[in-house]
Design an enzyme around this catalytic site. Structure first.
Site, PDB file in Angstrom:
ATOM      1  N   GLY A 131     -41.324 -25.990  48.531  1.00 55.68           N
ATOM      2  CA  GLY A 131     -41.207 -25.784  47.102  1.00 55.68           C
ATOM      3  C   GLY A 131     -39.793 -25.355  46.727  1.00 55.68           C
ATOM      4  O   GLY A 131     -39.042 -24.820  47.529  1.00 55.68           O
TER       5      GLY A 131
ATOM      6  N   ASN B 177     -45.959 -16.234  48.200  1.00 55.56           N
ATOM      7  CA  ASN B 177     -47.086 -17.040  48.671  1.00 55.56           C
ATOM      8  C   ASN B 177     -47.559 -16.489  50.009  1.00 55.56           C
ATOM      9  O   ASN B 177     -46.750 -16.274  50.914  1.00 55.56           O
ATOM     10  CB  ASN B 177     -46.654 -18.505  48.825  1.00 55.56           C
ATOM     11  CG  ASN B 177     -47.813 -19.415  49.170  1.00 55.56           C
ATOM     12  OD1 ASN B 177     -48.953 -18.977  49.279  1.00 55.56           O
ATOM     13  ND2 ASN B 177     -47.534 -20.691  49.336  1.00 55.56           N
TER      14      ASN B 177
ATOM     15  N   THR C 261     -49.898 -26.887  49.594  1.00 60.02           N
ATOM     16  CA  THR C 261     -50.616 -27.034  50.869  1.00 60.02           C
ATOM     17  C   THR C 261     -52.113 -27.227  50.639  1.00 60.02           C
ATOM     18  O   THR C 261     -52.745 -28.092  51.265  1.00 60.02           O
ATOM     19  CB  THR C 261     -50.374 -25.796  51.749  1.00 60.02           C
ATOM     20  OG1 THR C 261     -48.970 -25.656  51.987  1.00 60.02           O
ATOM     21  CG2 THR C 261     -51.100 -25.925  53.069  1.00 60.02           C
TER      22      THR C 261
ATOM     23  N   SER D 249     -47.328 -19.775  52.789  1.00 59.19           N
ATOM     24  CA  SER D 249     -46.237 -20.668  52.406  1.00 59.19           C
ATOM     25  C   SER D 249     -45.850 -21.565  53.575  1.00 59.19           C
ATOM     26  O   SER D 249     -45.657 -21.113  54.702  1.00 59.19           O
ATOM     27  CB  SER D 249     -45.028 -19.839  51.968  1.00 59.19           C
ATOM     28  OG  SER D 249     -43.928 -20.673  51.677  1.00 59.19           O
ATOM     29  N   SER D 250     -45.740 -22.874  53.300  1.00 55.47           N
ATOM     30  CA  SER D 250     -45.279 -23.813  54.323  1.00 55.47           C
ATOM     31  C   SER D 250     -43.791 -23.620  54.513  1.00 55.47           C
ATOM     32  O   SER D 250     -43.009 -23.791  53.571  1.00 55.47           O
ATOM     33  CB  SER D 250     -45.572 -25.252  53.890  1.00 55.47           C
ATOM     34  OG  SER D 250     -46.943 -25.466  53.775  1.00 55.47           O
TER      35      SER D 250
ATOM     36  N   SER E 179     -42.630 -22.839  45.710  1.00 53.29           N
ATOM     37  CA  SER E 179     -43.429 -22.101  46.676  1.00 53.29           C
ATOM     38  C   SER E 179     -44.485 -21.260  45.968  1.00 53.29           C
ATOM     39  O   SER E 179     -44.186 -20.539  45.016  1.00 53.29           O
ATOM     40  CB  SER E 179     -42.519 -21.197  47.511  1.00 53.29           C
ATOM     41  OG  SER E 179     -43.279 -20.458  48.436  1.00 53.29           O
ATOM     42  N   GLY E 180     -45.733 -21.365  46.443  1.00 53.91           N
ATOM     43  CA  GLY E 180     -46.832 -20.612  45.849  1.00 53.91           C
ATOM     44  C   GLY E 180     -47.583 -21.364  44.778  1.00 53.91           C
ATOM     45  O   GLY E 180     -48.512 -20.832  44.169  1.00 53.91           O
TER      46      GLY E 180
ATOM     47  N   GLU F 216     -36.900 -23.180  45.538  1.00 55.01           N
ATOM     48  CA  GLU F 216     -36.760 -21.744  45.733  1.00 55.01           C
ATOM     49  C   GLU F 216     -35.452 -21.239  45.132  1.00 55.01           C
ATOM     50  O   GLU F 216     -34.370 -21.788  45.415  1.00 55.01           O
ATOM     51  CB  GLU F 216     -36.795 -21.383  47.223  1.00 55.01           C
ATOM     52  CG  GLU F 216     -38.167 -21.602  47.862  1.00 55.01           C
ATOM     53  CD  GLU F 216     -38.224 -21.115  49.293  1.00 55.01           C
ATOM     54  OE1 GLU F 216     -37.140 -20.845  49.860  1.00 55.01           O
ATOM     55  OE2 GLU F 216     -39.337 -21.004  49.838  1.00 55.01           O
TER      56      GLU F 216
END
Length: 1012
Positions: free
Chosen positions: A387, A157, A112, A160-161, A107-108, A389
């Site tokens: 992502g 993020n 995306t 973040s998705s 993530s981050g 985590e």
């Protein structure tokens, strides 16, 4: 395609980490760090691109960059995400191979944004056209909608998705997009009701409150203050660099482009508002008389507003939050819920409502972008999924997310090795199997991470009480009702629904099969630091990502055989200058050219370092490639020196020839100039001599002429004196008898001469309006002076009439007729003098609707104007059209239907008032014949602002037809004969101006008074 360009040109660090001299985790990290610090955020591992999030805007995504990478070889330019996207698109379009682009990372890391860049690049390079552009726009506009409802700010993020997305973009045989299908995986719906401090819920809540506006928020019963909603953070809700209000406008526009109707958008936003307001429902506990715990809602304001939004009775929803019905076989039991259970039911409803709304959004988007019919589709899949985590508290969501990431990592390793083996087999190169890191065991253990199992079972079961589903089914909100089909009493089932993990495992399995069926392309995203700062590279954080992404193992797999490979044609074009056998051009097969070049003693590459495939050359170690690059660099320097030497020689030879040519031209011009100057001097001398001779001759002739003149003057004087002497002598004899008469005649003639000469020199201007005239000095010339003044004015008028054009003459004649008819008789005449007659004031010739009316009229139309026809009964005015030609007058309604026409010879007289009104009457002769639709039916009473023009042209037309002037009566009382009964019209001028026009008052059956 320029084969001389390569990603090796101007390379910072190593553009492809397969080419690292020493392969280790430290060298890989150092290379990534060096490139990151020079804003080179993309690095290759073969055909895999590593993307490091720069946390700032870079100027490498311009339309010029798109064109630069379009139809280029993967290794022709610097590493870029566009190169991978272009390679995938070319394989799909030209080799008919379905593609998938796997974007992974924690993530981050920028997954995306990477997926959006891939989609925007494909949209830019594929075909054009209205239909294709519409499909591309719909595919691209799905991103802001899904991001608004599925993305949120986390600690790591800002965008973040919080769901997994896999999009299959479908293309036709030409490579143009024709539609797509989106699959979503495991929305983090728990974020709706709870998230840690410093994070936000889903973007759509904040966008709606910031950009909804007073009208929309009032309709949804919301206020723009985020602090008033329990489900949103109590601290600052805005994000730096993110404008929620503008983003809301973008989302609404995107939904419109995709095909959402206005009613659908409002229905969606109502559900979003309901989710927000559910969090504000406070549930408190109490005990019933029997001692059982129960719950109640102390403040039902929000409950009533929710019920109003979804069209439901508030008591139904209140009961669903406080009572649970349990059915087992034939038994049905109702139990009360305590405060904790009631709060759980409220939060479960909010989570399920939002989750199902998101799934409905995805399906609704799919309906808009789906392919209408089968047409030999090619597919490119783009996977943007969670992502990896590892948080301070890892719950059920992290368990699921990390499981999916490990499955993707396993695919990456297996398919990379498979691709490497297939390429060696395809090229006929011997392959030695190597050992590599396999994370299949980790997939079974779901990563070495500590998870907090509190709430695992509840989140896995995702239980929603049946009473809540049935309550939602009773709502009049059609969209909300469709989200809870199990609430329909007809579909009641006692079977427990499948768990979240079971559903997710099935979805992941389907995704894996889909990915295995396509040719993979990889984008591995890395996060350089945990603080989202640009130009900061955290070695330990990146090292962790490199390890669990298996990047080092990926490099080892690619280096196990041959580190570098390139097609023969591209390789020969880049390195052909190293050997005289291939420079400057090799005309044979590129494979033979490469073999000839590399076997040249000047190149001297060891044979064990090379392998010749069917279409590509394989180089074993990076040092060999760098050695070739160094030789190419030195050879380019030598060639540059040769080119410079040749160019300087050519330049100086060209300069010498230009100087020589210039010298010849200058000499020729100088000689010509010198001869011209010498000729001018000779010419000047000759002219000077000629002028002196001509002057001497002229002076001699002048002296002779002066002598002759003096002689002539002398003889004249002598003759004059002689004749004078004789005349005086004769005059002395008769002077006394005729002196007085002679003197008088002489003086009279002299006065007349001076008078006429004075007139000649002081005549007035030729303007016909200038009537000035010089008065005589003597009274006996007064009558003659007046006569001359009259004749001169007539002559000027004649000259002016001769210059007038026929059209202008006609206008003046009509104005003269109007002057004779109305001057001093009608008050409105003075105002009409300066205004030219309009003639066709309605523009009837250009009016398509009145063309039928034109065909009903004889001859050319002189007047076409709007009039009001006055009724005799009540004086009511009706809008009509009056047309005048040379032979007839036609009255039609405003639609062009002829009501009356009268021939000019049938008009006996016209009556108008002496005031400023526009009333006039056309009196017909007793012998007039009926016109269209019953004829005139008697005299015609009309009103028009153009009464002066109408009567003037009627008078002129009648005069031309009958050779008799039209009888025009100007009076304030006249008789009008309607059919049989005559009516007396009395015009009365009122003292107060009436802005609404004439006022008609009927006085008996035979008299009508009009106040103007």
């Amino acid at each position: 395609m320029d084969f001389n360009r390569s990603f090796l040109d101007g390379m910072v660090g190593v553009g492809d980490m397969i080419l690292l001299h020493t392969l280790s985790e430290d060298s890989l990290l150092e290379n990534l760090k060096e490139r990151f610090q020079h804003d080179e955020i993309y690095t290759y591992i073969g055909n895999v691109v590593i993307s490091v999030n720069p946390y700032k805007q870079l100027s490498i995504y311009t339309p010029e960059k798109v064109e630069e990478y379009r139809n280029c070889n993967l290794y022709q330019l610097k590493p870029h995400i566009y190169a991978v996207a272009d390679d995938a698109y070319q394989s799909l379009r030209d080799r008919d191979r379905d593609q998938c682009i796997l974007i992974t990372g924690e993530s981050g890391a920028g997954k995306t944004e990477a997926s959006k860049l891939v989609m925007s690049y494909v949209a830019a390079v594929c075909g054009k056209g209205a239909e294709v552009n519409q499909v591309k726009e719909q595919l691209l506009q799905s991103n802001p909608v899904l991001e608004a409802f599925g993305n949120a700010k986390t600690i790591r993020n800002d965008n973040s998705s919080r769901f997994g997305k896999y999009m299959d973009i479908e293309f036709d045989f030409k490579g143009d997009p024709v539609g797509g299908v989106i699959s979503n995986y495991l929305l983090e719906k728990s974020r709706v009701v709870k998230h840690v401090k410093g994070e936000r819920s889903f973007h759509i809540f904040y966008q709606l409150l910031a950009g909804g506006g007073a009208e929309l928020l009032g309709q949804l019963k919301l206020t723009p203050d985020c602090a008033k909603y329990v489900y949103l953070n109590k601290n600052a809700s805005s994000l730096t660099g993110m404008n929620d209000a503008e983003n809301f406008k973008t989302v609404k526009e995107a939904m419109k482009i995709i095909g959402f109707s206005d009613s659908e958008v409002v229905a969606i936003l109502k559900i979003v508002a309901v989710v927000l307001k559910l969090g504000n429902i406070e549930i408190k506990g109490q005990y019933q008389a029997n001692g059982m715990a129960s719950c109640y809602i102390p403040d039902v304001k929000d409950l009533k507003e929710i019920s109003s939004l979804i069209g439901m009775d508030a008591s139904t929803l209140e009961t669903a939050f406080s009572v649970r019905t349990v059915e087992a076989k034939q038994e049905r039991v109702e139990t009360t819920l305590n405060a904790a259970q009631g709060a759980y039911a409220r939060d479960a409803l909010a989570k399920n409502m939002y989750d199902r709304l998101f799934s409905w959004l995805v399906q609704r988007i799919n309906e808009s972008i789906k392919v209408s019919e089968f047409q030999g589709k090619k597919v490119m899949g783009v996977l943007d999924i969670y992502g990896f985590e590892i948080l301070e508290e890892n719950s059920f969501e992290q368990f699921i997310i990390n499981y999916c990431n490990e499955k993707l990592q396993q695919i990456f390793i297996q398919m990379t090795l498979k691709e490497e083996q297939e390429e060696y087999a395809r090229e006929g190169i011997e392959w030695t199997r190597i050992d590599f890191f396999d994370n299949e065991i980790i997939c079974k253990l779901i990563e070495d991470v500590t998870y907090d199992t509190h709430g695992f079972l509840d989140k896995n079961n995702d239980l929603l009480y049946r009473d809540l589903s049935q309550a939602m089914w009773k709502a009049k909100h059609e969209l909300l009702k469709s989200l809870f089909p199990e609430g329909d009493p007809k579909n009641t089932s006692l079977k427990r629904p499948p768990t979240v993990s079971f559903q997710f495992k099935g979805s992941v399995s389907t995704l894996m099969k889909n990915l295995y069926a396509k040719n993979p392309n990889y984008i591995r995203c890395l996060k350089p630091n945990g603080t989202k700062l640009s130009s900061v590279f955290d070695d330990s954080l990146v090292r962790t990502q490199v390890r669990y992404l298996g990047l080092l193992e990926n490099v080892r797999v690619r280096r196990a055989g041959y580190a570098y490979r390139q097609e023969y044609k591209s390789f020969l074009e880049r390195y052909k200058m190293l050997s005289k056998k291939t420079w400057p051009k090799f005309s044979g097969d590129p494979r033979d050219g490469v073999r000839a070049m590399l076997s040249d003693p000047e190149v001297s590459i060891a044979s064990e370092e090379l392998a010749y495939g069917r279409t590509k050359l394989f180089i074993r170690t990076p040092s060999t490639l760098f050695d070739l690059e160094e030789k190419r660099r030195r050879k380019l320097g030598e060639l540059a020196t040769l080119i410079q030497k040749t160019f300087r020689g050519w330049r100086f030879r060209t300069q010498y020839l230009l100087m020589r040519k210039s010298q010849i031209i200058i000499s020729a011009f100088y000689r010509g100039h010198r001869q011209k100057k010498q000729y001018q001097k000779i010419k000047f001398s000759a002219l000077l001599l000629q002028s002196y001779i001509r002057g001497w001759k002229a002076r001699v002739l002048l002296r002779q002429m002066r002598l002759i003149n003096r002689q002539s003057e002398a003889s004249t004087v002598i003759c004059a004196y002689w004749r004078g002497y004789k005349a005086r002598k004769e005059h002395r004899k008769q002077f006394r008898s005729h002196a007085t008469k002679t003197l008088a005649n002489f003086i009279y003639l002299r006065i007349l001469q001076k008078y006429f000469l004075g007139l000649k020199n002081n005549l007035p201007s030729m303007s016909i309006t200038d009537k000035t005239w010089e008065p005589p000095k003597y009274k006996f010339l007064t009558s003659a002076n007046e006569e001359l003044k009259r004749l001169f004015q007539l002559w000027k008028c004649k000259r002016y009439r001769q210059t007038i054009m026929p059209h202008r003459r006609t206008i003046l004649e009509e104005k003269l007729i109007a002057h004779e008819l109305f001057n001093g008789k009608k008050k409105s005449y003075r105002a009409s003098i300066a205004r030219p007659f309009q003639g066709d004031a309605l523009g009837i010739q250009k009016n398509i609707k009145l063309q039928r009316l034109i065909s009903c009229v004889e001859g050319r139309i002189d007047v076409a104007t709007a009039v009001q026809r006055i009724s005799k009964s009540d004086g009511k005015a009706t809008g009509m059209i009056l047309l005048l030609t040379k032979t007839q007058a036609v009255i039609a309604d405003t639609k062009g239907q002829v009501k009356t026409f009268v021939r000019m010879e049938e008009i006996a007289s016209v009556s108008v008032s002496k005031f400023r009104d526009g009333l006039f009457t056309i009196q017909l002769a007793q012998t007039s014949t009926p016109g269209a639709k019953g004829g005139a039916g008697g005299d015609i009473l009309l009103s028009s602002d153009s009464v002066i023009e109408i009567v003037t042209k009627l008078h002129k037309a009648v005069l031309e037809i009958t050779q008799k002037p039209l009888n025009v009566q100007i009076t304030d009382e006249f008789s009008v004969k309607f059919k049989k009964d005559p009516v007396v019209i009395k015009i009365i001028e009122s003292e107060v101006q009436n802005g609404k026009g004439p006022v008609f008052k009927k006085k008996g059956s035979q008299r009508l008074e009009v106040y103007v």
